[in-house]
Design an enzyme around this catalytic site. Structure first.
Site, PDB file in Angstrom:
ATOM      1  N   CYS A  40       4.722  -3.388 -23.180  1.00 58.92           N
ATOM      2  CA  CYS A  40       4.622  -2.544 -21.956  1.00 58.92           C
ATOM      3  C   CYS A  40       5.341  -3.017 -20.774  1.00 58.92           C
ATOM      4  CB  CYS A  40       2.963  -2.906 -21.828  1.00 58.92           C
ATOM      5  SG  CYS A  40       3.009  -4.922 -21.295  1.00 58.92           S
TER       6      CYS A  40
ATOM      7  N   HIS B 256       0.717  -1.362  -0.018  1.00 53.22           N
ATOM      8  CA  HIS B 256       0.007   0.010   0.008  1.00 53.22           C
ATOM      9  C   HIS B 256       0.886   1.110   0.127  1.00 53.22           C
ATOM     10  CE1 HIS B 256      -3.454  -2.077   1.786  1.00 53.22           C
ATOM     11  NE2 HIS B 256      -3.494  -2.523   0.824  1.00 53.22           N
TER      12      HIS B 256
END
Length: 741
Positions: free
Chosen positions: A664, A351
């Site tokens: 990518c 997080h």
């Protein structure tokens, strides 16, 4: 023996200086091996120097020196292998140093100390008896030497520059900053002394104030990020607030105080008790909750012990140094006061790392020993581009980094001035530049600043910021926002790609080798109930336009493609029936990450509309290297000629089978990688926002036709290092060298 090894290595690693560490090493090794002499020689320049001994004359330390071509110690270093002799004096390379008085020793065993292929020194044990040391003794010394290599290397660096500490970690968010350290949590342990009190009412008041302050902070943060429409971040705080309720941990804290414990002791006792219980549970989801209990416990303890440290209103910008930066700590900082983040623990997809990237704050994780180094309030330089942290830098070094920061800002401004212009080479070759994204925050400005769309939207990021699987309606809302922000430009949404280094706390996957395990499309196909919900949400969000493209990750065989298309068709027709109208069927593609599919592109082309090369995982699997493992990370090289040849062949096959292809991975955002990819014929590249302006600027200054010769030269080389040097020379010859900094 294992305990002895652990005790010696831990003692050496914990030593404050090199001299005391080496003295401790030789004395403890001598005792552990029950021998009469132990010495260590360190390589200084071209000479091995006796640096510590227990058995030879102490006065010989620093005086006995030999080249690698001298003596038995030199032979060990020269060969980089151990030597075990019953009578050393009979060996042709034996050399006696009178000042050491080693004539009485016959038996000789020595092992080289090697760190990352470089010889640091030699560890020696000797005995008066004429005998060979046993295999067990030889194995012990070799193991000890190997385990000590890093500690000795770090201590030597510290001795060479005592005022400059240099830490290494893993980059979680790129950037460079100079500021003073603010250490949070390093001074507080969860385990606190058990203290009884007589004034229970006063302790209850203290505890209630701390709990309410913690609740207020969590609530205000939720509201702040909700107002800023950073909805993914809001979900991080909601579960933490619930744990502080009276029916949960908050009530347990209060109960301990009513039994006579101080507020600090109560929080500590409850936290430790529940952490132990949860970590012993078999259910992996419940095990993960121990981390939440620890974070909240430390947070309440800080409010009780050092409330003045919890305001997070420093007078000047700071670099936060902590054990593991939870999102609440980061979110509380005024954005202009937090310029860097350094943690001992955490992952690149934690997080805190996700939020750091959203805030644009340089971050380094996995920095061992930083909390015990006493760096609070000291000046730091964080170079997250290279995973480096410098403590108490010299004025010269500070000036160099300030110049570097200024130069970088000036370059970025120069690049940004052309960002609205198309990425087109000198000879007119148009290259489509797309964005890799995962958070909604700041995506709107990124799309507006020169990209051709979103080449990779990582749907796992919203999943990771939840405490449960998001519902279909919740996913529709997020996906619709992404499509709206893109303003009609194409958006490639990758289906859930978890596993490997991207875990879900509420759906943990415990595997010995997660990168070769249950991840990506494998997980989705095994859980069609989750897969269908996600497909329905995507199709529903993009039902009215042809913007949406769906990308399948970690595909390894054709059957997985067929199964996924079957589920896509099911979701499409269900929605068409539910909505009672015609809807647009999105294009579908797969990631080329597993090498086997490089040889099945003809069959792939008959099944999908496009492919996207994930260069990170493709490189990892082709080289059999875990890029997150520091022991082998130096072998991970996306410029390995074998990787480049595979990429070239993939581009040719896709052209042959009329299959649109993009790249990518990180390679698509690096100047050297972009030059080589464009030379191969790739004209669709997806990258992080920070690379977009620089790559656009570069492409507008090269000729596509001139790159073919450069590529052919690169493909004849034998290593990635040679490839980098070749392309660097190309850049320098065209006055583009600054773009590599």
């Amino acid at each position: 023996m294992l305990k002895m090894l652990r005790d010696i290595t831990q003692a050496v690693a914990a030593a404050q200086d090199l001299h005391s560490a080496l003295d401790m090493l030789v004395s403890r090794t001598k005792i552990a091996m029950k021998t009469q002499c132990c010495s260590i020689y360190l390589l200084e320049g071209e000479q091995l120097v006796l640096s510590a001994t227990d058995g030879l004359l102490r006065s010989a330390v620093g005086r006995v020196k030999m080249s690698l071509s001298e003596g038995l110690v030199g032979l060990v270093a020269e060969r980089e292998e151990p030597i075990n002799l019953a009578d050393a004096q009979q060996h042709a390379r034996f050399k006696q140093f009178e000042e050491a008085e080693e004539a009485s020793f016959r038996a000789f065993l020595a092992a080289p100390i090697i760190y990352q292929k470089r010889i640091l020194g030699v560890l020696v044990v000797q005995q008066a008896d004429t005998r060979l040391f046993s295999e067990g003794e030889e194995a012990f010394l070799m193991t000890l030497a190997a385990q000590l290599a890093m500690a000795i290397r770090n201590l030597r660096k510290k001795a060479e520059a005592p005022d400059l500490l240099h830490f290494k970690g893993i980059s979680a968010a790129n950037g460079i900053a100079i500021a003073h350290a603010l250490v949070i949590g390093g001074q507080i342990e969860l385990e606190q002394p058990d203290v009884k009190v007589t004034d229970i009412k006063a302790e209850q008041t203290r505890l209630n104030h701390a709990i309410e302050a913690c609740k207020d902070t969590l609530c205000s943060l939720s509201q702040r990020f909700d107002q800023e429409e950073e909805h993914e971040v809001v979900s991080i705080f909601s579960a933490l607030q619930l744990l502080l309720d009276n029916a949960s941990l908050g009530g347990e804290y209060i109960k301990e105080v009513t039994e006579g414990w101080s507020a600090v002791s109560a929080v500590s006792r409850v936290s430790l008790r529940y952490i132990e219980e949860f970590t012993q549970m078999k259910d992996l989801y419940l095990k993960e909750r121990a981390g939440d209990i620890r974070d909240l416990g430390l947070r309440v303890l800080r409010l009780l012990i050092e409330p003045e440290r919890m305001g997070f209103e420093p007078d000047v910008p700071v670099i936060l140094v902590t054990k593991e930066a939870d999102a609440t700590i980061l979110a509380e900082f005024p954005r202009h006061k937090l310029v860097g983040i350094v943690t001992e623990q955490g992952g690149v997809n934690s997080h805190a790392a996700i939020l750091a990237r959203a805030l644009g704050v340089p971050a380094i994780i996995g920095v061992e020993g930083v909390l015990t180094a006493g760096i609070d309030k000291k000046l730091l330089i964080i170079n997250a581009n290279r995973g480096q942290l410098l403590v108490s830098p010299t004025p010269t070094l500070i000036a160099e980094y300030r110049n570097l920061i200024s130069a970088e800002k000036a370059l970025q401004q120069r690049y940004a001035r052309e960002l609205t212009l198309p990425a087109e080479t000198i000879d007119g070759k148009r290259i489509q530049l797309y964005l890799n994204a995962g958070l909604l925050s700041s995506l709107e400005s990124e799309i507006a600043e020169g990209s051709d769309g979103v080449g990779l939207y990582r749907t796992e990021i919203p999943f990771m910021l939840q405490q449960r699987f998001p519902s279909e309606s919740e996913q529709v809302k997020v996906y619709r926002q992404v499509l709206e922000i893109a303003g009609g430009k194409p958006v490639v949404m990758r289906t859930l790609d978890v596993g490997g280094d991207k875990p879900l706390s509420y759906f943990p996957i415990n595997e010995e080798n997660p990168f070769l395990g249950w991840r990506g499309i494998r997980l989705s196909l095994d859980h069609p109930e989750l897969f269908l919900v996600q497909l329905r949400a995507m199709i529903q969000a993009g039902a009215d336009s042809d913007q949406l493209h769906i990308l399948l990750p970690m595909v390894s065989n054709l059957d997985e493609i067929d199964q996924a298309i079957t589920y896509l068709e099911q979701a499409y027709f269900e929605l068409k029936s539910d909505l009672g109208k015609d809807i647009i069927r999105p294009k579908i593609g797969i990631m080329i990450e597993v090498p086997a599919l490089l040889y099945q592109l003809a069959e792939v082309a008959r099944r999908v509309d496009f492919v996207s090369v994930g260069s990170n995982d493709l490189t990892q699997y082709m080289l059999a290297v875990d890029r997150n493992n520091p022991r082998v990370s130096t072998l991970y090289d996306c410029y390995h000629p074998g990787i480049l040849r595979a990429l070239k062949r993939a581009r040719f096959d896709c052209w042959q089978y009329h299959l649109p292809v993009s790249v990518c991975g990180e390679l698509a955002g690096e100047p050297i990688g972009v030059i080589l990819l464009v030379a191969m014929g790739y004209d669709q590249l997806s990258m992080n926002q920070g690379s977009l302006a620089r790559i656009n600027y570069l492409l507008r200054r090269v000729s596509h036709s001139d790159l073919s010769e450069l590529l052919e030269m690169a493909l004849t080389l034998t290593s990635g290092l040679q490839v980098r040097e070749l392309v660097r020379d190309y850049f320098e010859s065209r006055e583009l060298g600054a773009i590599l900094n």
